[in-house]
Structures are given as structure tokens and as C-alpha cells.
Design a protein around this motif. Structure first.
Motif, PDB file in Angstrom:
ATOM      1  N   ARG A   1    -100.924   6.776  60.493  1.00  0.00           N
ATOM      2  CA  ARG A   1    -100.077   6.263  59.409  1.00  0.00           C
ATOM      3  C   ARG A   1    -100.690   4.998  58.816  1.00  0.00           C
ATOM      4  NH1 ARG A   1     -93.619   5.089  59.940  1.00  0.00           N
ATOM      5  NH2 ARG A   1     -93.410   4.049  57.939  1.00  0.00           N
ATOM      6  N   GLY A   2    -101.276   4.168  59.647  1.00  0.00           N
ATOM      7  CA  GLY A   2    -101.951   2.966  59.179  1.00  0.00           C
ATOM      8  C   GLY A   2    -103.177   3.279  58.345  1.00  0.00           C
ATOM      9  N   GLU A   3    -103.902   4.332  58.714  1.00  0.00           N
ATOM     10  CA  GLU A   3    -105.068   4.751  57.935  1.00  0.00           C
ATOM     11  C   GLU A   3    -104.659   5.174  56.524  1.00  0.00           C
ATOM     12  OE1 GLU A   3    -108.295   4.662  58.488  1.00  0.00           O
ATOM     13  OE2 GLU A   3    -108.145   3.916  60.537  1.00  0.00           O
ATOM     14  N   SER A   4    -103.562   5.924  56.403  1.00  0.00           N
ATOM     15  CA  SER A   4    -103.109   6.332  55.069  1.00  0.00           C
ATOM     16  C   SER A   4    -102.616   5.125  54.272  1.00  0.00           C
ATOM     17  CB  SER A   4    -102.031   7.412  55.164  1.00  0.00           C
ATOM     18  OG  SER A   4    -100.896   6.930  55.846  1.00  0.00           O
ATOM     19  N   ALA A   5    -101.965   4.166  54.932  1.00  0.00           N
ATOM     20  CA  ALA A   5    -101.532   2.945  54.252  1.00  0.00           C
ATOM     21  C   ALA A   5    -102.740   2.127  53.797  1.00  0.00           C
ATOM     22  CB  ALA A   5    -100.632   2.113  55.159  1.00  0.00           C
ATOM     23  N   SER A   6    -103.782   2.068  54.620  1.00  0.00           N
ATOM     24  CA  SER A   6    -104.999   1.341  54.266  1.00  0.00           C
ATOM     25  C   SER A   6    -105.688   1.976  53.058  1.00  0.00           C
ATOM     26  CB  SER A   6    -105.953   1.319  55.457  1.00  0.00           C
ATOM     27  OG  SER A   6    -107.165   0.723  55.108  1.00  0.00           O
ATOM     28  N   SER A   7    -105.753   3.288  53.049  1.00  0.00           N
ATOM     29  CA  SER A   7    -106.355   4.001  51.922  1.00  0.00           C
ATOM     30  C   SER A   7    -105.574   3.746  50.632  1.00  0.00           C
ATOM     31  CB  SER A   7    -106.407   5.496  52.229  1.00  0.00           C
ATOM     32  OG  SER A   7    -106.834   6.208  51.111  1.00  0.00           O
ATOM     33  N   MET A   8    -104.248   3.787  50.729  1.00  0.00           N
ATOM     34  CA  MET A   8    -103.402   3.531  49.565  1.00  0.00           C
ATOM     35  C   MET A   8    -103.563   2.092  49.092  1.00  0.00           C
ATOM     36  SD  MET A   8    -101.205   4.562  47.362  1.00  0.00           S
ATOM     37  CE  MET A   8    -100.805   6.115  48.057  1.00  0.00           C
ATOM     38  N   LEU A   9    -103.678   1.160  50.020  1.00  0.00           N
ATOM     39  CA  LEU A   9    -103.853  -0.251  49.683  1.00  0.00           C
ATOM     40  C   LEU A   9    -105.163  -0.475  48.927  1.00  0.00           C
ATOM     41  CD1 LEU A   9    -102.519  -3.014  50.030  1.00  0.00           C
ATOM     42  CD2 LEU A   9    -103.716  -3.235  52.195  1.00  0.00           C
ATOM     43  N   GLN A  10    -106.223   0.177  49.370  1.00  0.00           N
ATOM     44  CA  GLN A  10    -107.506   0.065  48.675  1.00  0.00           C
ATOM     45  C   GLN A  10    -107.411   0.625  47.266  1.00  0.00           C
ATOM     46  OE1 GLN A  10    -110.303   2.052  51.198  1.00  0.00           O
ATOM     47  NE2 GLN A  10    -110.484   0.327  52.612  1.00  0.00           N
ATOM     48  N   SER A  11    -106.715   1.737  47.102  1.00  0.00           N
ATOM     49  CA  SER A  11    -106.545   2.336  45.776  1.00  0.00           C
ATOM     50  C   SER A  11    -105.748   1.421  44.856  1.00  0.00           C
ATOM     51  CB  SER A  11    -105.832   3.684  45.890  1.00  0.00           C
ATOM     52  OG  SER A  11    -106.607   4.600  46.603  1.00  0.00           O
ATOM     53  N   LEU A  12    -104.701   0.811  45.382  1.00  0.00           N
ATOM     54  CA  LEU A  12    -103.885  -0.091  44.564  1.00  0.00           C
ATOM     55  C   LEU A  12    -104.671  -1.335  44.153  1.00  0.00           C
ATOM     56  CD1 LEU A  12    -100.459   0.201  46.366  1.00  0.00           C
ATOM     57  CD2 LEU A  12    -100.907   0.729  43.975  1.00  0.00           C
ATOM     58  N   ARG A  13    -105.466  -1.864  45.053  1.00  0.00           N
ATOM     59  CA  ARG A  13    -106.281  -3.036  44.705  1.00  0.00           C
ATOM     60  C   ARG A  13    -107.343  -2.676  43.673  1.00  0.00           C
ATOM     61  NH1 ARG A  13    -106.518  -5.434  50.771  1.00  0.00           N
ATOM     62  NH2 ARG A  13    -104.589  -6.638  50.651  1.00  0.00           N
TER      63      ARG A  13
END
Length: 146
Positions: free
Chosen positions: A109-121
Motif C-alpha cells: 500500500r505504501g508503494e502505491s502511495a509513493s508512486s501516486m505521490l511522485q506522479s502528483l509532484r
């Protein structure tokens, strides 16, 4: 990252913004980090406005900040361990020469949140560059009309 978007043709930059926005919207539908359906719907509505060309201005990047804060909190909660990784070499005269990087060990779940965070940035960066380029073009056009 900024340099890539500054040198990119404006049409390509806006195409990338739309593509990134749609990918983020699709991913947000399946990510379970929001407190309720109303919060998720609010963020999806904001992203829909962005992809509808109604939102690209100075505030567009700042409107992503609440989602980014939620994902950063999720990332902290889903971190299982932080390890330190040394990048460099041992010099006989000076000892260890290099840098130490802190790396997070995340759950799925943290990996998917990290991926989403990179996309948002990345999207936030593209919006800042697009806004600056639009403003610069307007200023140049106004000065050339005189």
C-alpha cells in the motif's frame, strides 16, 4: 525536471499535463487513503476541472497540496523500516568518501502511495512551468503590440 518541461513545446507540455491528470484520476479511484467518499469525490472533481482546461493558473499547483499531504502521511504510516545506504568508496587517505541515503522500506500500500505521490509532484512541476510560460508569452505579446 524543470529544464525538461521548459524546453518542451507548449503543446506537448499541455498534452503531458492532461495525460498525467487522467492517470492520476484513474489511480485515485482505486487508492484507499481518503477518509470518505466525499473527500475522494472532491479531489476527483478538482482533477476533472484541471483536465477540462479550467484550472491552469497560479493556484493550480497549490490545489494539489492537500492530496500530497494526505499521501505523505500515508507514506509515513506505511513505512516498515528506514535503512541507510552508502554510495561512495573507501579512500585509503580520507576514509569513506560519498553520501548516505535514507531509503524507506514500504508495504504494498505504501508503494502505491509513493508512486501516486511522485506522479502528483511531477504534475505540480508541469503546472508551475506551464503557468510561467503562459504568463511570459502574454507579457511578450503585450509588449510587442505597443
Amino acid at each position: 525536471m524543470f529544464k525538461c518541461y521548459i524546453q518542451m513545446p507548449v503543446e506537448d507540455l499541455f498534452a503531458n499535463i492532461l495525460l498525467e491528470t487522467r492517470q492520476i484520476s484513474d489511480s485515485l479511484r482505486h487508492l484507499d487513503v481518503f477518509s470518505g467518499a466525499m473527500e475522494r469525490a472532491s479531489f476527483l472533481r478538482d482533477l476533472a476541472m484541471l483536465s477540462g482546461h479550467k484550472w491552469i493558473d497560479t493556484e493550480a499547483g497549490k490545489n494539489l497540496d492537500p492530496i500530497i499531504r494526505i499521501l505523505e502521511a500515508e507514506l509515513d504510516a506505511e513505512t516498515t523500516m528506514i535503512t541507510q545506504v552508502f554510495h561512495g568508496h573507501n579512500d585509503p587517505d580520507h576514509g569513506a568518501v560519498g553520501s548516505v541515503e535514507k531509503r524507506r522500506e514500504l508495504t504494498a500500500r505504501g508503494e502505491s502511495a509513493s508512486s501516486m505521490l511522485q506522479s502528483l509532484r511531477r504534475l505540480q512541476c508541469m503546472l508551475e512551468v506551464a503557468d510561467a510560460r503562459i504568463k511570459a508569452e502574454r507579457i511578450v505579446n503585450l509588449r510587442l503590440q505597443v
